[in-house]
Design an enzyme around this catalytic site. Sequence first.
Site, PDB file in Angstrom:
ATOM      1  CB  SER A 126      -0.732  -0.010   1.232  1.00  0.00           C
ATOM      2  OG  SER A 126      -0.252  -0.425   2.241  1.00  0.00           O
TER       3      SER A 126
ATOM      4  CD  GLU B  27       1.048   7.628   5.110  1.00  0.00           C
ATOM      5  OE1 GLU B  27       0.557   6.503   5.811  1.00  0.00           O
ATOM      6  OE2 GLU B  27       1.352   8.732   5.541  1.00  0.00           O
TER       7      GLU B  27
ATOM      8  CB  THR C  77      -1.460  12.375   5.481  1.00  0.00           C
ATOM      9  OG1 THR C  77      -1.012  13.326   4.372  1.00  0.00           O
ATOM     10  CG2 THR C  77      -0.450  11.186   5.148  1.00  0.00           C
TER      11      THR C  77
ATOM     12  NE  ARG D 288      -2.675  12.438  20.101  1.00  0.00           N
ATOM     13  CZ  ARG D 288      -1.706  12.638  20.842  1.00  0.00           C
ATOM     14  NH1 ARG D 288      -1.759  12.195  22.280  1.00  0.00           N
ATOM     15  NH2 ARG D 288      -0.685  13.358  20.425  1.00  0.00           N
TER      16      ARG D 288
ATOM     17  CG  ASP E  96       1.789  14.726  15.510  1.00  0.00           C
ATOM     18  OD1 ASP E  96       1.859  14.023  16.462  1.00  0.00           O
ATOM     19  OD2 ASP E  96       2.212  14.552  14.387  1.00  0.00           O
TER      20      ASP E  96
ATOM     21  CE1 TYR F  12       3.425   6.766  16.322  1.00  0.00           C
ATOM     22  CE2 TYR F  12       1.424   5.857  17.072  1.00  0.00           C
ATOM     23  CZ  TYR F  12       1.975   6.714  16.234  1.00  0.00           C
ATOM     24  OH  TYR F  12       1.426   7.707  15.746  1.00  0.00           O
TER      25      TYR F  12
ATOM     26  CG  HIS G 194       2.656   8.187  20.619  1.00  0.00           C
ATOM     27  ND1 HIS G 194       2.484   9.202  21.639  1.00  0.00           N
ATOM     28  CD2 HIS G 194       2.210   8.635  19.437  1.00  0.00           C
ATOM     29  CE1 HIS G 194       1.936  10.278  20.750  1.00  0.00           C
ATOM     30  NE2 HIS G 194       1.890   9.723  19.616  1.00  0.00           N
TER      31      HIS G 194
ATOM     32  CE  LYS H  60      -4.368   2.598  18.417  1.00  0.00           C
ATOM     33  NZ  LYS H  60      -3.308   3.510  17.496  1.00  0.00           N
TER      34      LYS H  60
ATOM     35  CD  GLN I 124      12.654  17.554   3.764  1.00  0.00           C
ATOM     36  OE1 GLN I 124      12.310  16.491   3.104  1.00  0.00           O
ATOM     37  NE2 GLN I 124      12.895  18.774   3.192  1.00  0.00           N
TER      38      GLN I 124
ATOM     39  CG  PHE J 158       9.149  13.370  10.467  1.00  0.00           C
ATOM     40  CD1 PHE J 158       8.161  14.590  10.688  1.00  0.00           C
ATOM     41  CD2 PHE J 158       8.655  12.227  10.326  1.00  0.00           C
ATOM     42  CE1 PHE J 158       6.938  14.189  10.859  1.00  0.00           C
ATOM     43  CE2 PHE J 158       7.609  11.724  10.528  1.00  0.00           C
ATOM     44  CZ  PHE J 158       6.369  12.571  10.936  1.00  0.00           C
TER      45      PHE J 158
ATOM     46  CG  HIS K 242       1.719   1.922   4.862  1.00  0.00           C
ATOM     47  ND1 HIS K 242       0.291   1.830   3.910  1.00  0.00           N
ATOM     48  CD2 HIS K 242       1.927   3.096   5.041  1.00  0.00           C
ATOM     49  CE1 HIS K 242       0.016   3.237   4.036  1.00  0.00           C
ATOM     50  NE2 HIS K 242       0.772   4.038   4.586  1.00  0.00           N
TER      51      HIS K 242
HETATM   52  P1  FAD Z   1      -2.631   7.003  19.531  1.00  0.00           P
HETATM   53  O1  FAD Z   1      -2.792   5.585  19.277  1.00  0.00           O
HETATM   54  O2  FAD Z   1      -3.938   7.583  19.513  1.00  0.00           O
HETATM   55  O3  FAD Z   1      -1.833   7.299  20.701  1.00  0.00           O
HETATM   56  C1  FAD Z   1      -1.347   8.627  21.256  1.00  0.00           C
HETATM   57  C2  FAD Z   1      -1.066   8.830  22.521  1.00  0.00           C
HETATM   58  O4  FAD Z   1      -2.234   8.782  23.226  1.00  0.00           O
HETATM   59  C3  FAD Z   1      -0.186   7.410  22.866  1.00  0.00           C
HETATM   60  O5  FAD Z   1       0.662   8.006  24.047  1.00  0.00           O
HETATM   61  C4  FAD Z   1      -1.392   6.687  23.748  1.00  0.00           C
HETATM   62  O6  FAD Z   1      -0.853   5.969  24.731  1.00  0.00           O
HETATM   63  C5  FAD Z   1      -2.299   7.888  24.202  1.00  0.00           C
HETATM   64  N1  FAD Z   1      -3.858   7.206  24.210  1.00  0.00           N
HETATM   65  C6  FAD Z   1      -4.417   6.898  23.168  1.00  0.00           C
HETATM   66  N2  FAD Z   1      -5.619   6.400  23.432  1.00  0.00           N
HETATM   67  C7  FAD Z   1      -5.605   6.988  24.680  1.00  0.00           C
HETATM   68  C8  FAD Z   1      -6.823   6.739  25.735  1.00  0.00           C
HETATM   69  N3  FAD Z   1      -7.998   6.212  25.390  1.00  0.00           N
HETATM   70  N4  FAD Z   1      -6.591   7.068  27.030  1.00  0.00           N
HETATM   71  C9  FAD Z   1      -5.363   7.722  27.243  1.00  0.00           C
HETATM   72  N5  FAD Z   1      -4.439   7.796  26.554  1.00  0.00           N
HETATM   73  C10 FAD Z   1      -4.599   7.143  25.175  1.00  0.00           C
HETATM   74  N6  FAD Z   1      -1.052  12.630  11.819  1.00  0.00           N
HETATM   75  C11 FAD Z   1      -1.831  13.431  11.176  1.00  0.00           C
HETATM   76  O7  FAD Z   1      -2.037  14.575  11.829  1.00  0.00           O
HETATM   77  N7  FAD Z   1      -2.336  13.283  10.007  1.00  0.00           N
HETATM   78  C12 FAD Z   1      -2.280  11.987   9.411  1.00  0.00           C
HETATM   79  O8  FAD Z   1      -2.618  11.626   8.315  1.00  0.00           O
HETATM   80  C13 FAD Z   1      -1.436  10.991   9.961  1.00  0.00           C
HETATM   81  N8  FAD Z   1      -1.151   9.687   9.537  1.00  0.00           N
HETATM   82  C14 FAD Z   1      -0.190   8.790  10.267  1.00  0.00           C
HETATM   83  C15 FAD Z   1      -0.241   7.652   9.857  1.00  0.00           C
HETATM   84  C16 FAD Z   1       0.416   6.714  10.418  1.00  0.00           C
HETATM   85  C17 FAD Z   1       0.547   5.210   9.962  1.00  0.00           C
HETATM   86  C18 FAD Z   1       1.045   7.044  11.665  1.00  0.00           C
HETATM   87  C19 FAD Z   1       1.998   5.841  12.319  1.00  0.00           C
HETATM   88  C20 FAD Z   1       0.975   8.244  12.234  1.00  0.00           C
HETATM   89  C21 FAD Z   1       0.493   9.157  11.519  1.00  0.00           C
HETATM   90  N9  FAD Z   1       0.094  10.675  12.011  1.00  0.00           N
HETATM   91  C22 FAD Z   1      -0.891  11.522  11.566  1.00  0.00           C
HETATM   92  C23 FAD Z   1       0.661  10.735  13.328  1.00  0.00           C
HETATM   93  C24 FAD Z   1      -0.289  10.776  14.367  1.00  0.00           C
HETATM   94  O9  FAD Z   1      -1.033  11.650  14.354  1.00  0.00           O
HETATM   95  C25 FAD Z   1       0.513  11.149  15.641  1.00  0.00           C
HETATM   96  O10 FAD Z   1       1.647  10.339  15.907  1.00  0.00           O
HETATM   97  C26 FAD Z   1      -0.295  11.452  17.154  1.00  0.00           C
HETATM   98  O11 FAD Z   1       0.707  11.908  17.988  1.00  0.00           O
HETATM   99  C27 FAD Z   1      -0.652  10.126  17.605  1.00  0.00           C
HETATM  100  O12 FAD Z   1      -2.126   9.709  17.090  1.00  0.00           O
HETATM  101  P2  FAD Z   1      -2.103   8.252  16.658  1.00  0.00           P
HETATM  102  O13 FAD Z   1      -3.433   7.781  16.541  1.00  0.00           O
HETATM  103  O14 FAD Z   1      -1.032   7.559  16.083  1.00  0.00           O
HETATM  104  O15 FAD Z   1      -1.779   7.414  18.231  1.00  0.00           O
END
Ligand code: FAD
Length: 300
Positions: free
Chosen positions: A17, A19, A50, A109, A111, A150, A154, A170, A217, A221, A271
Amino acid sequence: MQEQRRSRRQHRPIEVSFEFFPPKTPEMEKSLWEAISRLAPLHPKFVSVTYGAGGSTRERTHATVARILNETDIKPAAHLTCVGATRAEVDEVARAYWDVGVRHIVALRGDPQGGLGGAYAPTPGGYAFSTDLVAGLRAIGDFEISVSAYPEKHPESKSFEQDIEVLRRKIDAGATRAITQFFFDNDIYFRFLDRVRAAGITIPIVPGVTAVQNFKQTANFARRAGASVPEWLAERFEGLDDDPATRRLIAAAVAAEQVFDLLDRGVDQFHFYTMNRADLVYAVCHLLGVRAAPDEAATA
Ligand code: FAD
């Protein structure tokens, strides 16, 4: 006789896949579509687009995903995040995807609004975490839902256990695939996979592979995203700052070495973070045996 390495055998069922990020300018739009057109004949399982920090690319992500849906036969996946929008607003975006025929969301979630590395605070009235977003999406439609994972944990998580627990939640909420943050040392991925499988999680944990187009870069990142950059990788790019042609060849060699090792060790789904450029990823797919049918082969 010693068994041949898996990467040297033929007819492997490999799934890939790709991205992409939504383009900002007409020039970027043109190069994105060149990349998509070149990679489409490889029949990826899906391509994902994204979603800019805080929903900043909402319209552009939607437009790109809709165009993929309308003009290609590839299945698009739209990334969607919780940051900077109420539940109602996020739901509206998801419904709009459902209505145009998008059936796969990469639910994240996002950033913190202050940028990578800042403190995260849920948006008032919004989905607080990716776990909530996955549950919300499930209530809207029968989406296929991919989430992040991660291998180096994370950066905001206290422990691997916390990360794996979040991954489990999740999945419980409806996710069926995890795509990893990129990594360069495959042992890190396999150690993480061991932990995930030991926790009883069975969904695919698809390795995210980045083709390093620009080492500085990428390293920058990676540091902010909590992914380590091994010394040996830095050394491979050393002295090539002003030599983009050699850098590209090294990047292809590095990516090929990484995917061959993953393949030898049992991985068959990849991916690719394409950075909207096809050549390197196309070459690596070719090495993996992922090919266009003869009548579909694109020319460079
Ligand atoms: P999560 O799994 O939600 O975890 C983030 C943090 O929150 C962790 O520390 C976790 O322990 C904590 N957490 C999660 N759920 C709970 C809960 N219920 N209660 C308490 N704590 C909790 N970012 C963008 O802005 N746009 C994108 O398109 C994008 N695409 C991505 C694609 C991939 C494959 C990856 C790996 C990352 C991507 N990101 C993107 C980055 C991502 O949004 C960030 O890394 C962000 O900081 C975490 O979101 P997450 O959903 O990956 O993490």
